[in-house]
Design a protein around this motif. Structure first.
Motif, mmCIF file in Angstrom:
data_model
loop_
_atom_site.group_PDB
_atom_site.id
_atom_site.type_symbol
_atom_site.label_atom_id
_atom_site.label_comp_id
_atom_site.label_asym_id
_atom_site.label_seq_id
_atom_site.Cartn_x
_atom_site.Cartn_y
_atom_site.Cartn_z
ATOM 1 N N LEU A 1 0.846 -1.199 0.000
ATOM 2 C CA LEU A 1 0.000 0.000 0.000
ATOM 3 C C LEU A 1 0.876 1.241 0.000
ATOM 4 C CD1 LEU A 1 -2.838 -0.651 2.615
ATOM 5 C CD2 LEU A 1 -2.814 -1.184 0.180
ATOM 6 N N LYS A 2 0.479 2.216 -0.782
ATOM 7 C CA LYS A 2 1.046 3.555 -0.681
ATOM 8 C C LYS A 2 -0.079 4.488 -0.258
ATOM 9 C CE LYS A 2 5.025 3.212 -3.738
ATOM 10 N NZ LYS A 2 5.776 3.829 -4.864
ATOM 11 N N MET A 3 0.038 4.992 0.974
ATOM 12 C CA MET A 3 -0.952 5.901 1.535
ATOM 13 C C MET A 3 -0.493 7.325 1.222
ATOM 14 S SD MET A 3 -2.473 3.340 3.172
ATOM 15 C CE MET A 3 -3.679 4.224 4.153
ATOM 16 N N VAL A 4 -1.152 7.984 0.294
ATOM 17 C CA VAL A 4 -0.748 9.314 -0.147
ATOM 18 C C VAL A 4 -1.663 10.347 0.507
ATOM 19 C CG1 VAL A 4 -0.326 10.834 -2.102
ATOM 20 C CG2 VAL A 4 0.074 8.365 -2.326
ATOM 21 N N THR A 5 -1.071 11.227 1.293
ATOM 22 C CA THR A 5 -1.811 12.278 1.992
ATOM 23 C C THR A 5 -1.238 13.626 1.572
ATOM 24 O OG1 THR A 5 -2.082 10.790 3.873
ATOM 25 C CG2 THR A 5 -2.598 13.120 4.228
#
Length: 711
Positions: free
Chosen positions: A102-106
């Motif tokens: 997962l890449k959690m982009v915020t």
């Protein structure tokens, strides 16, 4: 108050990640294999680590029936600043249970707002995985325990409320209202038609005890759900605590998406912001965020006044069929009224030149109808000679039952339960997606269009299914991916092309699809008084310059013409069916319409796309709209303002006092009131504190007030 910078801070040792957007701070912690929501702050003060919430996951993921909100290991974290000053943090997590990355982009976008999406990668070399469900954002906000028993007043006070559009059905878009969230009782809202509307994945949470607003939208053009739970803990002795849990997610039958080995997919983007301010400022912050970081503009961003030929020339409505002569007549009317773009609507294609064949049965055959033997070229040339730009309506995602496309490609349609779903093309199939995109490009290039209008008049409900590797994959997720991908490329290929989004009116008003277009048809309903409520409500979720409002034959039978015009020029105006021809035109109608179109172009439009919006009447009750409605727009420098005050149905008083909210109280303003045409000068302080008394003694009338700062 000075604006704080957008910041991303990561404590890699403690696996604690903070994102700052002006005075708003969002904190997450990776603990025991779970990414947890640690806190939301709205006043710029970082919470102590010991105050972190450590039991609420920030997302949910279910793959092949297995819950995966746990079992995550830290892999990487990086951040960067983009060209418009937004900071982006990317947290990479690897699962220990399944081969998933997962890449959690915020993104910290300013104005107290953030963007969040997740990239999901199948790390397997061989096995396809099935996405059962996904919640890209959930959390816990506003934990309260101080004097709770007294402040709840024996449960007579609900600590939290949610504002949302409470209707799901066509023609009732934008019906905003508040609903209290009961203690220890969950509530949810959702769409069901295979589109994001005729509501919208948009909500506002309100803290009724300590104050503050949390605004959230999801960019997703299919079914969705939002859910809320006021978690009230009382041990019967001394400990009392209440907090609000929320979540927002796409809703699709499983598997929503099959992810091939090595493939990466992206979840819907969630936009969220918090602020300890008034409702007007919370909405203005949302608009500022959308204008800066989300919504598409062409050129100077000024919206063209549209004249849509559908009015006295609608196939299937016992009106004259389309003809070259008739369309040129419509161009004459458009030019005479001061419109800037002629939109050719449904019925120009297929067999619609034949009597008795309605426009919906031949969609998919995007070639000029029999009644247009010279095609649309003479019409568009004539319109351009009148100084008009040109646009074309296409329902690109459908094919009617009498179309050649339906006959030649029955396998291109949505299928479920062993049957074909009429009209809806299956864009989850690569060959269908490629055809739809090629037709859009072909039409834009063929006619050198200035505007392309996309419609979608079908409800696919739960969608269809395609079989891959022996599994039945639902079509919704890939359909949304396809339509986004198509218009991303179309927008880049034709950077000067205006794109109008329409789906049975307001069937798709989410920011996912709106962000790829330049204007949106938020509803097919233009009759008074409900059209006012639609504008009023939808201008919470979207800036008003992106909201199309229209008036013309049939829709304008109720209410006076001035009022009809006041509504549309407060949004993005479209005219249709003002007169059958110039020879039959009522001079008074022509004069009034021209006057207000000129007011829009020379006054409102000069600050429309940066205006701060003030909703004096955020909730308008009644079946169609009861009482009064008032909207105020103010320029960034506060030198210009416009307000519209409408008397709707069943108003108890003949008078409404409008107290302006956004003015410079030290300045003097020249005030112009329409339709009476009076002018006078008042100080901003008087306009804000004493206000203007608007007297309207009959329903469905209005006044438009324009302010210009004097030297």
């Amino acid at each position: 108050m000075p604006v704080q910078p957008n910041v991303v801070f990561a404590d890699l040792e403690k696996k604690r990640f903070q994102y700052g957007s002006d005075l708003s701070i969002y904190t997450e912690t990776l603990a025991d294999g779970r990414l947890l929501v640690s806190g939301f702050q709205d006043n710029g003060i970082t919470i102590y680590e010991l105050s972190d919430v450590l039991d609420k996951p920030s997302f949910d993921l279910v793959v092949d029936g297995d819950t995966l909100n746990f079992g995550w290991e830290f892999a990487d974290f990086n951040s960067h600043e983009d060209e418009i000053g937004n900071m982006h943090g990317t947290l990479t997590l690897k699962n220990t249970i399944k081969p998933i990355l997962l890449k959690m982009v915020t993104s910290c976008c300013g104005f107290g707002f953030f963007k969040r999406f997740i990239e999901i990668t199948n790390l397997s070399d061989e096995a396809t995985i099935g996405l059962t469900s996904m919640t890209p954002l959930k959390g816990c906000i506003w934990s309260i325990n101080d004097n709770l028993a007294d402040n709840l007043k024996d449960y007579s006070v609900s600590p939290y409320s949610v504002g949302r559009f409470k209707d799901l059905y066509w023609s009732h878009e934008g019906n905003f209202d508040w609903q209290d969230i009961p203690l220890n009782t969950g509530i949810f809202f959702q769409s069901t038609f295979g589109m994001s509307g005729h509501s919208s994945p948009f909500f506002i949470l309100r803290n009724n005890l300590n104050g503050g607003y949390f605004v959230c939208q999801m960019g997703w053009s299919s079914n969705w759900k939002t859910a809320f739970f006021a978690d009230y803990f009382n041990d019967g002795r001394l400990q009392m605590k209440v907090s609000l849990n929320f979540e927002m997610m796409p809703v699709t039958p499983a598997p929503a998406r099959l992810i091939a080995p090595g493939e990466t997919i992206r979840t819907p983007v969630v936009h969220f912001g918090m602020s300890h301010v008034d409702l007007d400022t919370a909405i203005q912050n949302l608009h500022s965020h959308l204008r800066k970081s989300v919504l598409r503009q062409v050129g100077d961003g000024l919206q063209p006044v549209i004249y849509n030929q559908a009015g006295y020339m609608q196939p299937g409505y016992k009106q004259p069929q389309m003809s070259e002569e008739g369309l040129k007549r419509e161009a004459d009317i458009a030019a005479a009224l001061g419109a800037e773009l002629l939109m050719v609507d449904a019925g120009w294609y297929g067999k619609n030149g034949q009597e008795g064949t309605d426009w919906g049965n031949t969609t998919g055959d995007w070639h000029a109808a029999d009644g247009l033997p010279n095609d649309l070229f003479p019409v568009f040339d004539y319109a351009r000679s009148k100084g008009l730009k040109v646009g074309l309506w296409v329902e690109a995602e459908t094919a009617g039952s009498k179309s050649k496309l339906a006959e030649e490609h029955p396998d291109w349609f949505l299928h479920k339960f062993g049957s074909k779903f009429d009209r809806v093309l299956d864009l989850a199939k690569p060959e269908v997606k490629a055809f739809v995109e090629s037709e859009i490009v072909r039409l834009v290039e063929k006619y050198n269009l200035d505007m392309f209008r996309l419609d979608y008049n079908s409800s696919s409900n739960d969608g269809g299914f395609n079989v891959h590797d022996g599994r039945h994959e639902n079509t919704h997720w890939k359909h949304v991916e396809a339509i986004y991908d198509i218009f991303e490329r179309v927008g880049k290929r034709f950077p000067n092309l205006q794109l109008e989004n329409c789906a049975s009116g307001g069937g798709r008003t989410d920011v996912g699809i709106v962000s790829r277009f330049t204007t949106t048809w938020v509803s097919d309903w233009f009759k008074m008084p409900r059209t006012v409520r639609i504008l009023n409500g939808m201008s919470m979720a979207l800036p008003p310059e992106y909201i199309n409002r229209s008036t013309g034959v049939e829709s304008s039978y109720a209410g006076n013409l001035d009022t009809q015009m006041h509504v549309i020029i407060m949004g993005h105006p479209t005219l249709f069916g003002i007169t059958p021809s110039l020879e039959q035109a009522n001079p008074a109608i022509m004069e009034t319409t021209r006057k207000f179109i000129e007011i829009y172009k020379t006054f409102i439009r000069t600050f429309h796309r940066t205006a701060k919006v003030y909703h004096h009447t955020p909730v308008i009750p009644g079946a169609d709209g009861t009482g009064w409605a008032a909207l105020e727009y103010v320029s960034e420098d506060r030198k210009k303002a416009v307000a519209a005050v409408f008397r709707l149905m069943n108003a108890e008083e003949n008078m409404y006092t409008l107290k302006f909210r956004g003015l410079n109280k030290n300045a003097h303003y020249r005030v112009t009131v329409e339709p009476e045409g009076s002018e006078f000068t008042l100080q901003g302080y008087a306009l804000s504190r004493t206000g203007l008394e608007i007297k309207l003694d009959t329903a469905l009338t209005s006044q438009l007030i324009m302010l210009t700062e004097t030297e």
